[in-house]
Design a protein around this motif. Structure first.
Motif, short mmCIF file in Angstrom:
data_model
loop_
_atom_site.label_atom_id
_atom_site.label_comp_id
_atom_site.label_asym_id
_atom_site.label_seq_id
_atom_site.Cartn_x
_atom_site.Cartn_y
_atom_site.Cartn_z
N GLU A 98 0.84 -1.21 0.00
CA GLU A 98 0.00 0.00 0.00
C GLU A 98 0.87 1.26 0.00
O GLU A 98 0.61 2.20 -0.74
CB GLU A 98 -0.94 -0.01 1.20
N MET A 99 1.92 1.26 0.82
CA MET A 99 2.83 2.40 0.86
C MET A 99 3.48 2.63 -0.51
O MET A 99 3.54 3.75 -1.01
CB MET A 99 3.93 2.15 1.90
N MET A 100 3.93 1.54 -1.15
CA MET A 100 4.60 1.67 -2.44
C MET A 100 3.64 2.16 -3.52
O MET A 100 4.02 2.99 -4.37
CB MET A 100 5.21 0.32 -2.85
N ARG A 101 2.41 1.70 -3.49
CA ARG A 101 1.45 2.08 -4.52
C ARG A 101 0.91 3.49 -4.33
O ARG A 101 0.27 4.03 -5.24
CB ARG A 101 0.32 1.06 -4.57
N GLN A 102 1.18 4.09 -3.19
CA GLN A 102 0.78 5.48 -2.95
C GLN A 102 1.81 6.48 -3.49
O GLN A 102 1.54 7.68 -3.54
CB GLN A 102 0.56 5.72 -1.46
N ARG A 103 2.96 6.00 -3.88
CA ARG A 103 4.02 6.89 -4.37
C ARG A 103 3.59 7.56 -5.68
O ARG A 103 3.06 6.90 -6.58
CB ARG A 103 5.32 6.13 -4.57
N ASP A 104 3.85 8.86 -5.79
CA ASP A 104 3.49 9.58 -7.01
C ASP A 104 4.17 9.00 -8.26
O ASP A 104 3.52 8.88 -9.30
CB ASP A 104 3.81 11.08 -6.87
N PRO A 105 5.47 8.64 -8.20
CA PRO A 105 6.08 8.06 -9.41
C PRO A 105 5.40 6.76 -9.85
O PRO A 105 5.25 6.51 -11.05
CB PRO A 105 7.53 7.81 -8.99
N TYR A 106 4.95 5.95 -8.90
CA TYR A 106 4.23 4.73 -9.24
C TYR A 106 2.93 5.09 -9.97
O TYR A 106 2.60 4.50 -11.00
CB TYR A 106 3.93 3.90 -7.98
N ARG A 107 2.21 6.03 -9.44
CA ARG A 107 0.93 6.42 -10.03
C ARG A 107 1.11 7.02 -11.43
O ARG A 107 0.29 6.76 -12.32
CB ARG A 107 0.21 7.40 -9.11
N ARG A 108 2.19 7.79 -11.60
CA ARG A 108 2.45 8.34 -12.95
C ARG A 108 2.76 7.21 -13.93
O ARG A 108 2.28 7.22 -15.07
CB ARG A 108 3.59 9.33 -12.90
N ALA A 109 3.56 6.25 -13.50
CA ALA A 109 3.88 5.12 -14.37
C ALA A 109 2.64 4.30 -14.69
O ALA A 109 2.43 3.89 -15.84
CB ALA A 109 4.96 4.25 -13.73
#
Length: 195
Positions: free
Chosen positions: A181-192
């Protein structure tokens, strides 16, 4: 500028995410494995492929390691004990998580139907759950896999855990659920992911 070849539903997502974390410009060429857009760069037809300075680099882990080393981020320096630990975690995630998920995919839709063994997936799920228990014992107490600093194996693990949910491989360790959950909240993840 880098070029990333492969759809975001493949391991190319790892490369897109890494480039977003690094803040590097890139062009995304979203093509399927074994298509005409891939085979000139990788005769095996596998994705992802990263084109860097006109040279194709294949295999998501090799690409992530190259990018981390080249830009001096998301990695520890080669030859250090921290890098040895980082590489050990990378290999563990590949051997115990990625391999199980890929083998399950092969026996679900990749291999010709007559070559598939549906029963193998139960064994792979069991191994996947066992590996989770081992991994949480190796994880840092807080933050990322190695502690305060995000590194290459974090991207691979988060991608594998996301893949596991899609493949109906249960995440049984609560620490891994919170970590994902922490990793998927990262903005770079969401942009990718938006690509």
């Amino acid at each position: 500028m880098y070029q990333v070849i492969g759809t975001g539903k493949s391991r190319a997502m790892r490369v897109l995410w890494m480039l977003e974390e690094l803040g590097q410009p890139y062009e995304h060429i979203a093509v399927n494995p074994h298509s005409e857009g891939v085979t000139p760069f990788n005769p095996a037809g596998k994705v992802p492929v990263l084109i860097a300075d006109g040279t194709p680099i294949t295999d998501s882990t090799a690409i992530l390691t190259f990018l981390a080393d080249r830009h001096g981020q998301l990695t520890h320096p080669a030859g250090t004990l921290d890098r040895a630990r980082q590489d050990s975690l990378t290999q563990f995630v590949l051997d115990e998580f990625d391999a199980a998920l890929w083998l399950a995919a092969r026996h679900s839709f990749v291999l010709p139907e007559e070559m598939r063994l549906a029963a193998i997936k139960n064994t792979l799920r069991w191994e996947f759950e066992r590996s989770q228990h081992t991994l949480v014992q190796r994880m840092a107490e807080d933050g990322f896999l190695m502690g305060e600093r995000m590194t290459v194996p974090d991207i691979i693990l988060a991608h594998c855990l996301t893949w596991a949910l899609t493949a109906r491989f249960p995440i049984t360790e609560h620490r891994l659920t919170g970590y994902l959950e922490m990793m998927r909240q990262r903005d770079p993840y969401r942009r990718a992911l938006a690509r």
